[in-house]
Scaffold this active site. Structure first.
Site, short mmCIF file in Angstrom:
data_model
loop_
_atom_site.label_atom_id
_atom_site.label_comp_id
_atom_site.label_asym_id
_atom_site.label_seq_id
_atom_site.Cartn_x
_atom_site.Cartn_y
_atom_site.Cartn_z
CB CYS A 2 91.84 -46.46 -44.21
SG CYS A 2 92.18 -48.00 -43.36
CD GLU A 104 85.18 -44.70 -38.99
OE1 GLU A 104 85.40 -44.19 -37.86
OE2 GLU A 104 85.74 -44.33 -40.01
#
Length: 251
Positions: A2, A104
């Site tokens: 992440c 993302e």
């Protein structure tokens, strides 16, 4: 993953969700980036849950230079027990990293990168599986840091990337924090795809200068990318790997 995430849940709701004794002093953040101080939930010396702020980018105790943390924002679940950078933290210093969503970047047909916000279908806050460490300089400086554990992507997120953060189910928060529990493999199964959702958001999230609630607004169409701001890895925040210098992936 992440490399960016957000947390905006009200402190009272966070206290309830994570079993904290009182609402923590946490302000909404919509574009949390590596090498910033982030809130984590961990066990105190008395064995009670507490919220603390630590720097995102784990610095192992044996490190000579804390700058190594820039390459340690993520830790692959498959190799945690083997990597010198993470194996001690896995055994002794596990934490929960609260979030409401993470970002993302999807490659578009035109070759651009569309930011995507990913979260729970019910809008509830959730927790990344995290590890923490405490580093001491020769001068006695104390630096607490963390990393986010990653795993293979579930069916929902696989079209975006082959990896995702390891997400701990609320019923298992206590088991993850309890380091006496050494059977941790089940924590690294991809979180159920049917419980999650995602949608496109503005390219404003690409810059860490932007940190406001408008970053969460859905956009109906991907913007033109000829004049769009650079995606992470091309902007002021450098790309960070999991355990290898020069690695460009954020997973």
């Amino acid at each position: 993953m992440c490399g960016r995430y957000e947390l905006h849940t009200h402190p009272a709701a966070l206290a309830l969700a994570f079993g904290l004794p009182a609402p923590p002093a946490v302000a909404p953040r919509y574009n949390i980036a590596p090498m910033q101080d982030v809130p984590v939930v961990r066990l105190s010396h008395a064995g009670e849950r507490e919220l603390a702020f630590v720097r995102w980018g784990l610095v192992p105790r044996w490190a000579k230079d804390p700058s190594i943390g820039a390459r340690m924002i993520n830790a692959r679940s498959e190799t945690l027990a083997e990597k010198p950078s993470f194996r001690t933290a896995l055994r002794r210093h596990r934490c929960l990293i609260p979030a409401d969503g993470f970002y993302e970047w999807k490659v578009t047909a035109a070759g651009g990168k569309q930011p995507i916000h990913i979260g729970m279908k019910d809008g509830a806050p959730f927790a990344f599986a995290g590890l923490t460490e405490r580093w001491l300089s020769q001068e006695g400086e104390v630096l607490d840091t963390c990393t986010i554990v990653t795993t293979r992507a579930n069916a929902l997120l696989a079209p975006l990337h082959d990896r995702m953060p390891a997400i701990v189910a609320p019923a298992r928060y206590g088991a993850w924090l309890d380091v006496a529990n050494t059977d941790v493999a089940a924590f690294f199964e991809p979180y159920p795809a049917e419980a999650m959702t995602y949608y496109p958001v503005s390219t404003r999230v690409n810059s860490v200068r932007h940190d406001d609630a408008t970053l969460l607004e859905r956009v109906d169409e991907a913007p033109e990318f000829a004049s769009a701001e650079a995606a992470p890895g091309e902007h002021a925040v450098p790309a960070h790997g999991e355990d290898a210098p020069g690695q460009s992936e954020l997973f």
